[in-house]
Write an enzyme that holds these catalytic residues in place. Structure first.
Site, PDB file in Angstrom:
ATOM      1  N   CYS A   2       0.833  -1.201   0.000  1.00 18.71           N
ATOM      2  CA  CYS A   2       0.000   0.000   0.000  1.00 18.71           C
ATOM      3  C   CYS A   2       0.870   1.254   0.000  1.00 18.71           C
ATOM      4  O   CYS A   2       1.960   1.263   0.567  1.00 18.71           O
ATOM      5  CB  CYS A   2      -0.950   0.068   1.178  1.00 18.71           C
ATOM      6  SG  CYS A   2      -2.077  -1.324   1.343  1.00 18.71           S
ATOM      7  N   ARG A  27       5.855  -1.012  -3.892  1.00 15.49           N
ATOM      8  CA  ARG A  27       5.333  -1.551  -2.632  1.00 15.49           C
ATOM      9  C   ARG A  27       4.282  -2.628  -2.867  1.00 15.49           C
ATOM     10  O   ARG A  27       3.918  -3.355  -1.945  1.00 15.49           O
ATOM     11  CB  ARG A  27       4.743  -0.420  -1.788  1.00 15.49           C
ATOM     12  CG  ARG A  27       5.766   0.599  -1.340  1.00 15.49           C
ATOM     13  CD  ARG A  27       5.121   1.774  -0.647  1.00 15.49           C
ATOM     14  NE  ARG A  27       4.585   1.426   0.651  1.00 15.49           N
ATOM     15  CZ  ARG A  27       5.274   1.506   1.789  1.00 15.49           C
ATOM     16  NH1 ARG A  27       6.529   1.891   1.769  1.00 15.49           N
ATOM     17  NH2 ARG A  27       4.717   1.200   2.930  1.00 15.49           N
ATOM     18  N   TRP A  73      -3.180  -2.718  -1.396  1.00 17.92           N
ATOM     19  CA  TRP A  73      -2.867  -4.149  -1.435  1.00 17.92           C
ATOM     20  C   TRP A  73      -3.860  -4.827  -0.524  1.00 17.92           C
ATOM     21  O   TRP A  73      -3.890  -4.574   0.673  1.00 17.92           O
ATOM     22  CB  TRP A  73      -1.431  -4.378  -0.964  1.00 17.92           C
ATOM     23  CG  TRP A  73      -0.889  -5.756  -1.163  1.00 17.92           C
ATOM     24  CD1 TRP A  73      -0.309  -6.273  -2.286  1.00 17.92           C
ATOM     25  CD2 TRP A  73      -0.820  -6.797  -0.182  1.00 17.92           C
ATOM     26  NE1 TRP A  73       0.106  -7.554  -2.066  1.00 17.92           N
ATOM     27  CE2 TRP A  73      -0.192  -7.908  -0.784  1.00 17.92           C
ATOM     28  CE3 TRP A  73      -1.219  -6.903   1.158  1.00 17.92           C
ATOM     29  CZ2 TRP A  73       0.033  -9.106  -0.108  1.00 17.92           C
ATOM     30  CZ3 TRP A  73      -1.005  -8.096   1.835  1.00 17.92           C
ATOM     31  CH2 TRP A  73      -0.388  -9.176   1.198  1.00 17.92           C
ATOM     32  N   ASN A  97      -3.237   2.704   5.435  1.00 21.62           N
ATOM     33  CA  ASN A  97      -2.402   1.507   5.391  1.00 21.62           C
ATOM     34  C   ASN A  97      -2.480   0.832   6.746  1.00 21.62           C
ATOM     35  O   ASN A  97      -2.482   1.501   7.776  1.00 21.62           O
ATOM     36  CB  ASN A  97      -0.934   1.857   5.113  1.00 21.62           C
ATOM     37  CG  ASN A  97      -0.700   2.346   3.712  1.00 21.62           C
ATOM     38  OD1 ASN A  97      -1.583   2.289   2.863  1.00 21.62           O
ATOM     39  ND2 ASN A  97       0.501   2.840   3.459  1.00 21.62           N
ATOM     40  N   GLY A  98      -2.490  -0.494   6.758  1.00 21.93           N
ATOM     41  CA  GLY A  98      -2.509  -1.226   8.013  1.00 21.93           C
ATOM     42  C   GLY A  98      -3.758  -2.060   8.165  1.00 21.93           C
ATOM     43  O   GLY A  98      -4.508  -2.288   7.207  1.00 21.93           O
ATOM     44  N   GLU A 482      18.243 -18.438  -1.135  1.00 22.17           N
ATOM     45  CA  GLU A 482      17.947 -17.146  -1.748  1.00 22.17           C
ATOM     46  C   GLU A 482      17.751 -17.280  -3.252  1.00 22.17           C
ATOM     47  O   GLU A 482      16.856 -16.649  -3.834  1.00 22.17           O
ATOM     48  CB  GLU A 482      19.076 -16.156  -1.431  1.00 22.17           C
ATOM     49  CG  GLU A 482      18.952 -14.797  -2.102  1.00 22.17           C
ATOM     50  CD  GLU A 482      17.732 -13.998  -1.693  1.00 22.17           C
ATOM     51  OE1 GLU A 482      17.452 -12.981  -2.354  1.00 22.17           O
ATOM     52  OE2 GLU A 482      17.050 -14.376  -0.712  1.00 22.17           O
ATOM     53  N   LYS A 486      14.339 -16.207  -5.225  1.00 20.95           N
ATOM     54  CA  LYS A 486      14.303 -15.245  -6.336  1.00 20.95           C
ATOM     55  C   LYS A 486      13.547 -15.819  -7.523  1.00 20.95           C
ATOM     56  O   LYS A 486      12.750 -15.138  -8.173  1.00 20.95           O
ATOM     57  CB  LYS A 486      15.722 -14.872  -6.766  1.00 20.95           C
ATOM     58  CG  LYS A 486      16.396 -13.892  -5.851  1.00 20.95           C
ATOM     59  CD  LYS A 486      15.761 -12.518  -5.941  1.00 20.95           C
ATOM     60  CE  LYS A 486      15.974 -11.735  -4.664  1.00 20.95           C
ATOM     61  NZ  LYS A 486      15.160 -12.160  -3.533  1.00 20.95           N
ATOM     62  N   GLU A 489       9.830 -15.867  -6.737  1.00 24.79           N
ATOM     63  CA  GLU A 489       9.227 -14.537  -6.620  1.00 24.79           C
ATOM     64  C   GLU A 489       8.882 -13.929  -7.971  1.00 24.79           C
ATOM     65  O   GLU A 489       7.809 -13.340  -8.134  1.00 24.79           O
ATOM     66  CB  GLU A 489      10.190 -13.593  -5.890  1.00 24.79           C
ATOM     67  CG  GLU A 489      10.262 -13.795  -4.398  1.00 24.79           C
ATOM     68  CD  GLU A 489      11.234 -12.829  -3.748  1.00 24.79           C
ATOM     69  OE1 GLU A 489      10.897 -12.295  -2.673  1.00 24.79           O
ATOM     70  OE2 GLU A 489      12.321 -12.587  -4.305  1.00 24.79           O
ATOM     71  N   HIS A 505      18.118 -37.212   1.595  1.00 21.89           N
ATOM     72  CA  HIS A 505      17.088 -37.450   2.599  1.00 21.89           C
ATOM     73  C   HIS A 505      15.703 -37.014   2.128  1.00 21.89           C
ATOM     74  O   HIS A 505      14.845 -36.687   2.952  1.00 21.89           O
ATOM     75  CB  HIS A 505      17.461 -36.756   3.907  1.00 21.89           C
ATOM     76  CG  HIS A 505      18.728 -37.249   4.520  1.00 21.89           C
ATOM     77  ND1 HIS A 505      18.847 -38.495   5.081  1.00 21.89           N
ATOM     78  CD2 HIS A 505      19.954 -36.674   4.615  1.00 21.89           C
ATOM     79  CE1 HIS A 505      20.076 -38.670   5.523  1.00 21.89           C
ATOM     80  NE2 HIS A 505      20.779 -37.573   5.246  1.00 21.89           N
ATOM     81  N   LYS A 604       6.807  -4.774  -1.558  1.00 19.78           N
ATOM     82  CA  LYS A 604       8.192  -4.492  -1.196  1.00 19.78           C
ATOM     83  C   LYS A 604       8.355  -4.363   0.312  1.00 19.78           C
ATOM     84  O   LYS A 604       9.281  -4.904   0.904  1.00 19.78           O
ATOM     85  CB  LYS A 604       8.646  -3.190  -1.873  1.00 19.78           C
ATOM     86  CG  LYS A 604      10.100  -2.820  -1.599  1.00 19.78           C
ATOM     87  CD  LYS A 604      11.049  -3.816  -2.233  1.00 19.78           C
ATOM     88  CE  LYS A 604      12.488  -3.426  -2.045  1.00 19.78           C
ATOM     89  NZ  LYS A 604      13.405  -4.463  -2.540  1.00 19.78           N
TER      90      LYS A 604
END
Length: 609
Positions: A2, A27, A73, A97-98, A482, A486, A489, A505, A604
């Site tokens: 947001c 964001r 968002w 926002n929130g 990581e 990536k 994402e 395993h 973000k």
């Protein structure tokens, strides 16, 4: 997640608001809208990307020199025009926002009074609460204050009222909000990029602050008491140009290429090879403060958590103090064992990550010492933790973190030496050797970035895969995690990161000709063991992409694709080795045509739990 922007001044507000929202696109959002005051409240909202709002404004323009804007968002309610912000009730428009935790209780109470709701959101409750206070005779700032006293949860709100067409009123609790200070005009925003093209002077609001912003200035008071307070202003060193693409196709690619500079900036003025030591202006820890330290806990989320896993190796080797790396989203819900002998280090690019902030607050409440590693000066986590190491990566716009991640590892590298020297667990010569290695990293990262076009060729051969495996050992296990993150994402391809020794395993069942494996195999302490894992993959006809030393001709001849890096010392290896994995994810996503900088469903800065 947001974005909020507000403006009051002599110019037409709509273009300024849209520009600010565009600079906050990183964001993450699913709808956007504006509310301008010009005799009345004029509302424009659209689902989807900002271009849809642009098209609406082209056919239905709106005038006014006071207004607020928002990119949403979804947390409560689907992405629809009705659920998009701003929310207007009577002559009041609100962006938020929130999350309001008691919104159902408040909504039921307001319905009993005859109020009707037009959306599924929690934010509309704020609009009704403010309107109700206005109906009882309160002026706008007092109405916002009284409404804020009734809600529980996290919020950053901006409010305008047709009856008071000279002010924007804002309030903040556990969600970021700044004021931008201009000449004859002023701004409010959820992040600096929204206002940086207009002013570099900002005020960071604290939790519990309420501000009235006019053309002439601003006034701040506390929501709880109503007392007037003064917050210092800060000057932002980076410019709007630093947040532009600079000729690159995507922000992510630009930010990958900026990593050697960002790493050098993170080291600058801190690493002394001559003295074999590290100095942080922001840290006040001395040898006496650290003598009773028994344990270190790193708390972080996502990519920052992976940096923490690398930092665990660094700090344990430099200090011989046990380090645990916790997911911040789990930390405060499991009755964590921390006390005055514990140092809790929070890692967050934005310094506003809600889960990480909550972990810091929990740690402080239990008596632990706290410090932060973050990229945004004056951010909430930096202020809350007290002690802070800034990464100096500059603005990172792409949602998938790249230069923030590498600079976090560099900051942890420096922090490990800093702690090791003050605890006398690291000698001057040992520190000099480690710092000498680190000083070579920017050059080695540039060599890794030079693989760009070769990596694109490798990406073409594997962009059709539906799943992939990433393997690494020791310091390179977090880099495998990581790399897999990536790829997930931004390309939406399923990927798993694993410790290479764990492959047998379970994950070995996934190996086949259609599932490529990316394996981290530079020479080092676990090199021979990693080669054994590689042979197990090849024996099952799996395709292997190896990241290894440029001098390793045997490895090059063994695998299907080889990404050659300059040989590096063990501590430097994760910082350099992640670069080709960033490029691989980027090029696969670009070839698939996904939205690289703003991948679906992601934000973000995750400012809600």
């Amino acid at each position: 997640m947001c974005g909020i922007i507000g403006y009051v001044g002599p110019q037409q507000a709509a273009p300024i608001l849209v520009e600010g929202l565009r600079r906050l696109e990183y964001r993450g959002y699913d709808s956007a809208g504006l509310a301008l005051v010009n005799g009345d409240i004029h509302l424009r909202r659209a689902v989807g990307k900002l271009r849809n709002l642009d098209q609406l404004l082209a056919t239905q323009p709106v005038l006014g020199d006071l207004g607020i804007g928002h990119t949403r968002w979804a947390t409560h309610g689907r992405p629809t025009e009705e659920n998009a912000h701003p929310h207007v009730v009577g002559q009041v428009a609100v962006v938020h926002n929130g999350i309001i935790e008691n919104h159902l209780e408040l909504k039921n109470e307001l319905r009993e009074k005859g109020r009707r709701f037009a959306s599924e959101t929690d934010t509309e409750v704020f609009s009704h609460l403010i309107d109700e206070e206005l109906q009882h005779g309160a002026e706008l700032s007092e109405a916002v204050r009284l409404a804020a006293l009734r809600v529980r949860g996290a919020y950053a709100i901006a409010v305008v009222h047709a009856g008071e067409p000279d002010k924007v009123v804002v309030a903040k609790q556990q969600s970021p909000l700044i004021l931008g200070l201009g000449e004859g005009e002023n701004f409010v925003a959820s992040d600096i990029p929204a206002v940086i093209s207009h002013t570099r002077n900002v005020v960071y609001l604290e939790d519990g602050d309420l501000a009235v912003v006019t053309r002439q200035g601003h006034a701040i008071r506390r929501v709880q008491s109503g007392d007037v307070v003064v917050r210092p202003s800060a000057h932002i060193a980076w410019s709007a140009v630093a947040a532009e693409k600079g000729g690159y196709k995507h922000f992510m690619l630009k930010e990958i290429h900026e990593q050697s500079r960002a790493i050098a900036d993170t080291m600058r003025g801190r690493a002394s090879l001559e003295q074999g030591d590290v100095f942080f202006e922001e840290l006040r820890f001395g040898a006496a403060d650290l003598q009773d330290l028994r344990r270190i806990v790193i708390v972080a989320c996502g990519t920052s958590w992976h940096a923490g896993l690398v930092g665990k190796h660094y700090i344990e080797q430099a200090t011989r103090i046990a380090v645990e790396v916790e997911l911040a989203s789990e930390f405060r819900y499991r009755d964590p064992v921390v006390d005055c002998h514990t140092l809790v280090v929070a890692i967050s690019q934005s310094g506003e990550t809600a889960d990480t902030l909550a972990a810091v607050q929990e740690a402080k409440a239990r008596g632990a010492r706290t410090a932060a590693i973050c990229n945004v000066i004056g951010s909430t986590i930096a202020r809350t933790a007290g002690e802070v190491v800034y990464t100096h990566a500059g603005p990172e716009i792409g949602v998938a973190s790249t230069k923030a991640f590498t600079t976090q590892m560099v900051a942890l590298y420096l922090l490990a030496i800093y702690l090791g020297r003050r605890l006398e667990r690291l000698t001057t010569d040992q520190a000099r050797e480690l710092l000498g290695t680190l000083l070579q990293v920017p050059n080695e990262v540039d060599k890794a970035i030079a693989l760009n076009w070769h990596v694109r060729d490798v990406a073409r051969r594997h962009s059709g895969a539906h799943s992939s495996l990433y393997l690494g050992r020791g310091l390179l296990h977090p880099i495998a995690l990581e790399g897999a993150l990536k790829l997930k994402e931004i390309s939406y391809i399923h990927a798993e990161g694993y410790a290479a020794g764990e492959m047998k395993h379970g994950p070995i069942a996934l190996i086949d000709e259609q599932t490529p494996t990316v394996i981290m195999a530079p020479r080092g302490p676990t090199y021979e063991k990693t080669l054994s894992n590689l042979q197990e993959i090849l024996a099952r006809r799996g395709k292997v992409i190896a990241v290894g030393d440029a001098t390793d001709d045997e490895l090059r001849a063994t695998v299907h694709d080889f990404l050659a890096l300059p040989p590096t010392a063990p501590w430097a290896a994760p910082i350099v080795a992640v670069v080709p994995l960033q490029l691989l994810a980027y090029h696969i996503a670009d070839l698939k045509g996904t939205d690289v900088d703003q991948p679906r469903n992601l934000a973000k800065s995750v400012t809600v739990e």
